[in-house]
Scaffold this motif. Structure first.
Motif, PDB file in Angstrom:
ATOM      1  N   LEU B  54       2.143  12.605  -1.436  1.00 32.23           N
ATOM      2  CA  LEU B  54       2.205  12.660   0.024  1.00 32.23           C
ATOM      3  C   LEU B  54       2.188  14.101   0.518  1.00 32.23           C
ATOM      4  CD1 LEU B  54       4.914   9.944   0.625  1.00 32.23           C
ATOM      5  CD2 LEU B  54       2.584   9.862   1.486  1.00 32.23           C
ATOM      6  N   GLU B  74      -8.121  15.010  -0.094  1.00 35.41           N
ATOM      7  CA  GLU B  74      -7.204  14.186   0.703  1.00 35.41           C
ATOM      8  C   GLU B  74      -7.429  12.702   0.433  1.00 35.41           C
ATOM      9  OE1 GLU B  74      -5.892  13.449   5.245  1.00 35.41           O
ATOM     10  OE2 GLU B  74      -7.018  15.288   4.840  1.00 35.41           O
ATOM     11  N   ASP B  75      -8.735  12.294   0.421  1.00 38.75           N
ATOM     12  CA  ASP B  75      -9.025  10.894   0.135  1.00 38.75           C
ATOM     13  C   ASP B  75      -8.713  10.546  -1.318  1.00 38.75           C
ATOM     14  OD1 ASP B  75      -9.709  10.328   2.683  1.00 38.75           O
ATOM     15  OD2 ASP B  75     -11.880  10.517   2.390  1.00 38.75           O
ATOM     16  N   ALA B  78      -5.193   9.731  -1.390  1.00 34.29           N
ATOM     17  CA  ALA B  78      -4.973   8.397  -0.839  1.00 34.29           C
ATOM     18  C   ALA B  78      -5.243   7.337  -1.914  1.00 34.29           C
ATOM     19  CB  ALA B  78      -5.871   8.172   0.374  1.00 34.29           C
ATOM     20  N   ARG B  79      -6.352   7.547  -2.670  1.00 34.45           N
ATOM     21  CA  ARG B  79      -6.679   6.597  -3.736  1.00 34.45           C
ATOM     22  C   ARG B  79      -5.569   6.599  -4.798  1.00 34.45           C
ATOM     23  NH1 ARG B  79      -8.064   7.088  -8.394  1.00 34.45           N
ATOM     24  NH2 ARG B  79      -8.448   9.319  -8.209  1.00 34.45           N
ATOM     25  N   ARG B  81      -2.437   7.276  -4.330  1.00 35.67           N
ATOM     26  CA  ARG B  81      -1.252   6.589  -3.800  1.00 35.67           C
ATOM     27  C   ARG B  81      -1.400   5.086  -3.883  1.00 35.67           C
ATOM     28  NH1 ARG B  81      -1.323  10.714   0.343  1.00 35.67           N
ATOM     29  NH2 ARG B  81      -2.387   9.320   1.777  1.00 35.67           N
ATOM     30  N   ARG B  82      -2.597   4.584  -3.521  1.00 40.09           N
ATOM     31  CA  ARG B  82      -2.690   3.125  -3.467  1.00 40.09           C
ATOM     32  C   ARG B  82      -2.821   2.495  -4.842  1.00 40.09           C
ATOM     33  NH1 ARG B  82      -7.902   4.264  -0.396  1.00 40.09           N
ATOM     34  NH2 ARG B  82      -9.506   4.182  -1.972  1.00 40.09           N
TER      35      ARG B  82
END
Lengths: 449, 224, 409
Positions: B54, B74-75, B78-79, B81-82
Motif C-alpha cells: 500500500l 502502481e498497477d 494493485a495486482r 495486493r489482490r
C-alpha cells in the motif's frame, strides 16, 4: 496520381497479410511467400485477361470472385455460430486441415489473387503491350515484397494478446477485400446486392401474394396495406442489403461471445478457478477485436458504395492515323467499344499539329464526334460524369443529350460518316476545325487533367 | 528450513524529515503468525503498509513472496495486493452501499470474476450465513470485521495482514475474531502479520516483534 | 458485478445522482433546443433557396415602370448562348380574383402558368417546359391540368374553400367569371399553397392580359459561385471577362437570359436570399456559441457535483484500491456511473429540448418546427461530451487517492 489511388488497395492487402500471419501462427514464411505470389498472380493474371477479353468480362470475373468470397464467409459465420452453441458437430478433418501449412498457403494465395485483381482493376489499362506486362511483373512483385515484409515486421511487434480466431480471420479477409473493391464502381458488391433484394421482394409480393392482393381480401385488412407497401418501397433493398451485408460479421461476433469457457469445476480453490475463467474471458474479448474491426470495414464498404466519390471518366487519348485517302476510320467494336455510352478520346497528328477529339454515344443512341475543346474556353478538354460531361476549364456541366450540338461551352461537333466498318472522319476537316477553334482560345496545348 | 515469505533489508520509510521506519532487517518464514507491537507512532502500521504494497519505502529492499515490490508499477502493486495479500483494518472498512455478500464479491471482481456462490459460502464459513443481504449499517462491529475477514481470504492470499483488527471490538468479539483467524489459518496455511498494542492479542502469534520509534527493539518467541 | 456496484451506488445516493443527472439533462436540452432551431431555420432557408429548382428569376425591369414581359419572347430563352445549361423555365402571370366554390368565397391569387407545355423553337429540338420540370418537389394529389379549363389548387387554399380534386370552382375578375375543373391539390411547402394555378392562356384571357407574363422562373445548371464569380464584371480585364462569360455562373447565365427578354431584369435567386443568408449565418454562430457555452457550464456543474461526491466517497475508493483495484477498474466504476447518468440525461434532455425548441420557435419565430432525426444522436453525444468533460478532473482526483492516508486510524 495513379499510385495514390492504389494506396487503399495496397493497405487493405497489407491488412489481409497481417491477419493471415496472426491467424496461422507459426507459418509465417508460408503465408508471406504465398501471399506475395498470389498478389502478383492476381495482378498479372487480371492484366492478361484485360488484354484478351473486353472489360465487362474481366470485371464480371473479379466481381464473381468477390461474391464467392462473401458467400464463403456467410457459410463460415453460420458454422461458427453453430459450433459455439455447442452442437455436437465437429468436423475433425476440417480442423486438421485448417492447421496445415497447405491450408495457410491456399488461403493466403487466394486472398492475394483477389486483392491483386481488385487492385489492378483500379488502374486504367491503356498500355496493353507485352512491354507493359513485362514491366508489371517486377513492379507488382517489388510492391508486394516490400508491403508483405513491412507487414511481417509490424506483426512481430504486435502484443501477443492480439489473437485472431479461425473465424475472425476469414471475416477480416473478406471485409478488407470488399472494402478494397467497394471504391471501384464496377466491382462494387453492395449496390447490386440491394438491387437483388429489392427485386426479390417485389417478385415475392407479385408471385406469392397476387391472389391476396385484392382489396378487401379476408386476410388483408386495410391497415396491413401499409406494411405491404413497405415491401414495394425503395428502402427495402437498402435495408435488406444491409441485413445480408452485416450478418456474417455479426454472427462471428456473436459466436465469439457464445464461445464456451474452459471447464473449471474440478479446481477446488476458488481463487485459482476464477483466475482461469477471467483469463479465458479476457482472451475471448480479445478475439472479438478482429470481427469488430471487420464490421467497421463492412460499414466503410457499404458507405463507399452508397456514396461513391465522383470521378470523371477521362481516358487517355488513343493515337489514330489517317488512311491514304485522308480518312480516319475508327471501328465501332475495335480496341474500344464506341457504343458503350462513354467518352472515348483520340489523338490525331499531321504535320506536327495535334488534334484531340472524342466519340460518344449519346443517351438517344446517336453517335457523335466532337473536338475535345469548345469554341470559347482553352482546350483543357472534357471529362464524363453522371449524365453530363464537364469542361475542365470552366467546370461547366453539359448534359449528355446536348453533346454534338454547337454553342455555349459545348464541344465543337465534327461532321462524320457512320458506316458499317466504323466511324469515318475527314482528317483535313478535323485538323482545320481544331486549328480554327484552338487558335482563338488556346495559349496552352495540353490535354486532360 | 522454511523459506522466508518476507525479506527486508535496510527497509526505511520517512515522511519528509520524520523517519517513521528506521532501517529494518526482517525475515518472516512462510506460515508464521507474526505479531507487531508498539505504541502509536512506533512505525508498526508503516511496516504493515509497506509489506502489503500500500506504500513504498524510501530506501532499502523489500521482497514479498519472491516479488520485488520496489520494481512494481502502481498497477503492478494493485495486482500484487489482490492476488497475494488480504488486509483487515481496524475500522471495519466496507463499501457502505453494498451488502455483505457484495462486499466479498467486490474482492473477487477486482481479482478475476465474481462468483456469488463462493462468496456466500465464505460468509457462511465465518458464521454470517444469516446476514448475507445486510448492508454495513445493519451489522455489528464484530460482524463487520468477520465480513472483512471473509473478503480478505476469498482470493486465497499467501499473506494476511491485520492492522489492529480487534482494536474497536469488545472482549467477546475479539476472542471470536481471533478464534476464527486461527481456524482459517489452520485450513488455508497463510502467513499472518498482525499489528496490535494489545498483549493478549499478540499472544495468539508464534512470534512478537516490538517496535519503538521506528526501530526494532525486542523480539519474543511464543511457546505454545 | 460492475452494474451491481453502480446500481447500488445509485440507490444509496439518489441526491448526488440527481444533481449530476440534472446538470447533464439541462446541457443536453439546451443543446437540442438551440441546434434544433438553428438547423430548422437553415433548412427552411435552404428550401427558399430552391437549390436544385429554379435559380434565376426574370421580372419586368423597374425602369420600364412595372409592366409585363412578353410571352412571345419566351422561346428565345432556348436560343441563348447558355441554352444547353438551361434545363427548364416557366412563365407566371398573377392576378387577384374572387374565387368561390361550394358556397364559400374568398379573394385569392390566380396564377397562370405552363404545366408541361410542348415548346417548338425553330432550329432547336422541341422540349417540354413548365412547372412539372422545374419544381419536381411539388406534390400533386390528383393530376396535373391538361385542358384550358382545368386547374390545381394550393393545399391551404383548397382547405379553406373545401375543394378537393374533381370539384369545380369559379374565379371572377372584373365581372368576368370563369369556371375551372379542379384536377389536383398541390403541396409545395411554400407560398404557392395559397394560390390557384391554371393554364397561362386561360388566365391571360380572364385577366385581359393577352400575351403577357409577370415573371419567369428559369432553372439552369450552374457552377458554384467562387471568389472569381463574385467579381464585378465591369471591373474585369478582357481575358477575365471572357472566362467569366464562358463560365456557367448563375450570374452569367442570368445576364445571358436577360439579354433576350425585352424589358426584363434577371436576378439569381440566391441574390434575393443572400442578405438573409448572412444574417442567418450570424444567427447560427450565435446559437452555436450559446450551445457551447451551455455545454461548458453544465460540464462545470457536473464536475463540481462529482468533486463533492468524490470527497465523500474517498474512503470507499481507498478501500477498493487496498483490496486490489487497479486504475482501470476504478475508472470503469466511476466513468460507468457518469455514462449511465449521461444516457438518461441525454434522453430526457432531448425530450425537454424538443419541447423547448417548439416553444421558442412558436413565440419568437412564429413558426412550427419539425424536429430533424439527427437531433437525437446530437443530444446523446452532447450529454456524453458533458459527462466525460465533467468527470476528467474528479477522476484524476480519485486515482490520486492514497489508501494509506485515507484508511489510517
Amino acid at each position: 496520381m495513379v499510385a495514390v489511388k492504389l494506396i487503399p488497395h495496397i493497405l487493405s492487402w497489407a491488412g489481409i497479410v497481417l491477419v493471415l500471419l496472426r491467424g496461422f501462427p507459426g507459418r509465417r514464411s508460408v503465408v508471406t511467400l504465398t501471399s506475395i505470389s498470389g498478389f502478383v498472380i492476381g495482378v498479372v493474371g487480371t492484366f492478361t485477361l484485360f488484354r484478351s477479353f473486353p472489360g465487362t468480362v474481366v470485371f464480371g470475373i473479379v466481381t464473381s470472385a468477390l461474391g464467392v468470397v462473401f458467400l464463403l464467409i456467410w457459410g463460415i459465420s453460420v458454422a461458427s455460430i453453430y459450433r459455439s452453441t455447442g452442437r455436437g458437430v465437429t468436423f475433425l478433418w476440417v480442423e486438421r486441415l485448417v492447421n496445415t501449412s497447405l491450408c495457410a498457403g491456399m488461403v493466403a494465395a487466394i486472398a492475394g489473387v483477389v486483392a491483386g485483381a481488385v487492385g489492378i482493376c483500379r488502374l486504367p489499362v491503356t498500355d496493353k503491350t507485352v512491354l507493359g506486362l513485362s514491366l508489371l511483373v517486377p513492379a507488382s512483385g517489388a510492391v508486394a515484397y516490400a508491403v508483405a515484409y513491412a507487414t511481417l515486421a509490424i506483426e512481430k511487434r504486435l502484443p501477443k494478446s492480439f489473437a485472431v480466431s479461425p473465424y475472425g480471420m476469414p471475416t477480416a479477409v473478406a471485409a478488407l477485400l470488399l472494402f478494397s473493391s467497394s471504391s471501384i464502381l464496377r466491382l462494387d458488391l453492395f449496390s447490386p446486392l440491394s438491387m437483388k433484394v429489392m427485386k426479390f421482394a417485389h417478385d415475392f409480393v407479385h408471385q406469392f401474394m397476387e391472389s391476396m392482393l385484392i382489396p378487401d381480401h379476408v386476410f388483408i385488412q386495410s391497415y396491413l396495406w401499409r406494411y405491404i407497401g413497405l415491401l414495394f418501397g425503395k428502402e427495402i433493398g437498402f435495408w435488406g442489403g444491409l441485413f445480408i451485408w452485416f450478418t456474417p460479421a455479426l454472427l462471428v461476433l456473436l459466436a465469439g461471445q457464445f464461445e464456451r469457457l474452459p471447464p473449471v469445476a474440478h479446481i477446488r480453490q476458488g481463487a485459482q478457478r476464477r483466475k482461469i475463467l477471467a483469463a479465458a474471458i479476457r482472451e475471448r474479448r480479445f478475439r472479438l477485436v478482429i470481427p469488430l474491426i471487420s464490421l467497421l470495414f463492412f460499414v466503410a464498404a457499404a458507405y463507399q458504395s452508397r456514396f461513391p466519390s465522383v470521378e470523371y471518366w477521362d481516358p487517355k487519348p488513343i493515337v489514330v492515323t489517317a488512311t491514304s485517302s485522308g480518312e480516319i476510320i475508327i471501328p465501332k467494336k475495335g480496341e474500344v467499344d464506341l457504343e458503350d455510352g462513354k467518352l472515348h478520346k483520340f489523338l490525331f497528328n499531321r504535320g506536327g499539329k495535334d488534334a484531340r477529339f472524342f466519340v460518344l454515344m449519346g443517351p438517344a443512341g446517336q453517335l457523335t464526334v466532337d473536338l475535345d475543346a469548345c469554341a470559347i474556353c482553352k482546350p483543357d478538354g472534357y471529362g464524363q460524369a453522371d449524365g453530363t460531361v464537364i469542361c475542365y476549364y470552366c467546370k461547366t456541366l453539359i448534359p449528355l443529350e446536348t453533346v454534338g450540338k454547337p454553342g455555349g461551352c459545348n464541344p465543337v461537333p465534327i461532321t462524320f460518316a457512320e458506316k458499317d466498318d466504323g466511324v469515318h472522319i475527314d482528317a483535313l476537316t478535323l485538323i482545320n476545325e481544331w486549328g480554327n477553334t484552338v487558335q482563338s482560345t488556346s495559349k496552352i496545348k495540353e490535354g486532360g487533367k | 528450513m522454511v523459506e522466508s515469505i518476507i525479506e527486508t533489508n535496510g527497509l526505511t520509510r520517512s515522511y519528509g524529515d520524520i523517519c517513521a521506519l528506521k532501517p529494518l532487517d526482517l525475515q518472516v518464514p512462510e506460515g508464521e503468525w507474526l505479531s507487531v507491537m508498539g505504541h502509536s507512532g512506533s512505525g508498526k502500521s508503516t511496516l504493515m503498509n509497506l509489506v502489503g504494497g500500500l506504500d513504498r519505502p524510501t530506501a532499502g529492499s523489500l521482497r514479498v513472496g519472491g516479488e520485488d515490490l520496489l520494481a512494481l508499477s502502481e498497477d503492478g502493486l494493485a495486482r500484487f495486493r489482490r492476488e497475494f495479500v488480504g488486509i483487515i483494518f481496524q475500522q471495519h472498512h466496507m463499501v457502505p452501499y453494498l451488502t455483505a455478500v457484495e462486499n466479498v464479491m467486490l474482492a473477487q471482481y477486482f481479482h478475476s470474476v465474481p462468483d456469488e456462490a463462493e462468496a456466500r459460502s465464505a460468509l457462511e464459513r465465518v458464521g454470517l450465513g444469516h446476514r448475507l443481504k445486510n448492508r454495513p449499517g445493519e451489522l455489528s462491529g464484530g460482524e463487520q470485521q468477520r465480513v472483512c475477514i471473509a473478503r480478505a481470504i476469498i482470493n486465497s492470499p499467501k499473506l494476511l495482514l491485520g492492522d489492529e483488527p480487534t482494536g474497536n471490538l469488545d472482549h467477546k468479539s475479539t476472542v471470536m475474531v481471533m478464534e476464527l483467524l486461527k481456524e482459517l489459518r489452520a485450513e488455508e496455511r497463510f502467513t499472518v502479520i498482525m499489528v496490535t498494542h494489545n498483549q493478549d492479542v499478540a499472544a495468539w502469534g508464534d512470534r512478537t516483534i516490538y517496535l519503538d520509534d521506528g526501530v526494532l527493539v525486542r523480539e519474543e518467541r511464543m511457546k505454545s | 458485478m460492475l452494474f451491481r456496484i453502480i446500481k447500488n451506488s445509485f440507490l444509496k445516493r439518489p441526491k448526488a445522482v440527481l444533481l449530476v443527472f440534472l446538470s447533464i439533462a439541462m446541457g443536453a436540452a439546451v443543446a437540442t433546443a438551440f441546434l434544433g432551431i438553428a438547423g430548422e431555420i437553415s433548412h427552411k432557408m435552404a428550401l427558399e433557396l430552391r437549390s436544385y429548382g429554379a435559380n434565376i428569376l426574370l421580372e419586368p425591369s423597374a425602369a420600364q415602370g412595372g409592366g409585363f414581359l412578353r410571352e412571345d419572347d419566351l422561346p428565345k430563352i432556348k436560343t441563348v448562348f447558355w441554352k444547353y445549361n438551361i434545363t427548364g423555365f416557366t412563365p407566371y402571370l398573377f392576378g387577384v380574383a374572387d374565387i368561390s366554390a361550394g358556397g364559400k368565397k374568398e379573394r385569392g391569387v390566380i396564377s397562370g402558368t405552363w404545366f408541361a407545355k410542348q415548346l417548338e423553337v425553330p432550329g432547336e429540338d422541341s422540349s417540354v417546359q413548365g412547372i412539372k420540370g422545374i419544381a419536381p418537389w411539388w406534390d400533386v394529389q390528383g393530376r396535373w391540368p391538361e385542358d384550358a379549363d382545368e386547374a390545381i389548387v394550393g393545399a391551404t387554399m383548397a382547405k379553406r374553400l373545401g375543394v378537393v380534386a374533381g370539384k369545380e370552382l369559379d374565379a371572377t375578375v372584373g365581372g368576368r367569371t370563369r369556371r375551372f375543373h379542379v384536377v389536383g391539390v398541390v403541396t409545395t411547402g411554400g407560398y404557392e399553397e395559397e394560390q390557384l394555378f391554371a393554364p397561362l392562356i386561360t388566365v391571360q384571357s380572364l385577366l385581359q392580359r393577352q400575351g403577357k407574363v409577370s415573371r419567369v422562373l428559369v432553372s439552369a445548371l450552374t457552377v458554384p459561385m467562387d471568389d472569381f464569380g463574385k467579381k464585378d464584371p465591369a471591373s474585369m480585364t478582357k481575358e477575365e471577362y471572357e472566362k467569366w462569360y464562358c463560365t456557367a455562373y448563375v450570374t452569367s447565365v442570368a445576364k445571358n437570359v436577360e439579354e433576350v427578354m425585352a424589358g426584363s431584369r434577371a436576378k439569381p435567386i440566391w441574390q434575393i436570399a443572400s442578405a438573409e443568408g448572412s444574417l442567418l449565418k450570424k444567427l447560427n454562430s450565435v446559437m452555436l456559441f450559446l450551445t457551447v457555452l451551455a455545454l461548458v457550464s453544465s460540464a462545470t456543474a457536473v464536475s463540481t457535483s462529482l468533486m463533492a461526491s468524490m470527497s465523500e466517497r474517498s474512503p470507499e475508493i481507498a478501500l477498493m484500491k487496498a483490496v486490489g483495484a487497479d486504475r482501470l477498474q476504478i475508472s470503469a466504476i466511476f466513468v460507468g456511473e457518469t455514462l449511465i447518468i449521461s444516457i438518461a440525461g441525454g434522453v430526457v434532455g432531448y425530450l425537454l429540448g424538443n419541447q423547448l425548441a417548439g416553444i421558442i420557435s412558436r413565440t419568437v419565430f412564429n413558426s412550427t418546427i419539425a424536429s430533424p432525426l439527427w437531433l437525437f444522436p446530437t443530444a446523446i453525444i452532447s450529454a456524453f461530451v458533458v459527462a466525460i468533460a465533467g468527470s476528467v478532473v474528479p477522476l484524476r482526483r480519485a486515482l490520486l487517492i492514497e489508501p494509506v492516508r485515507v484508511l489510517k486510524g
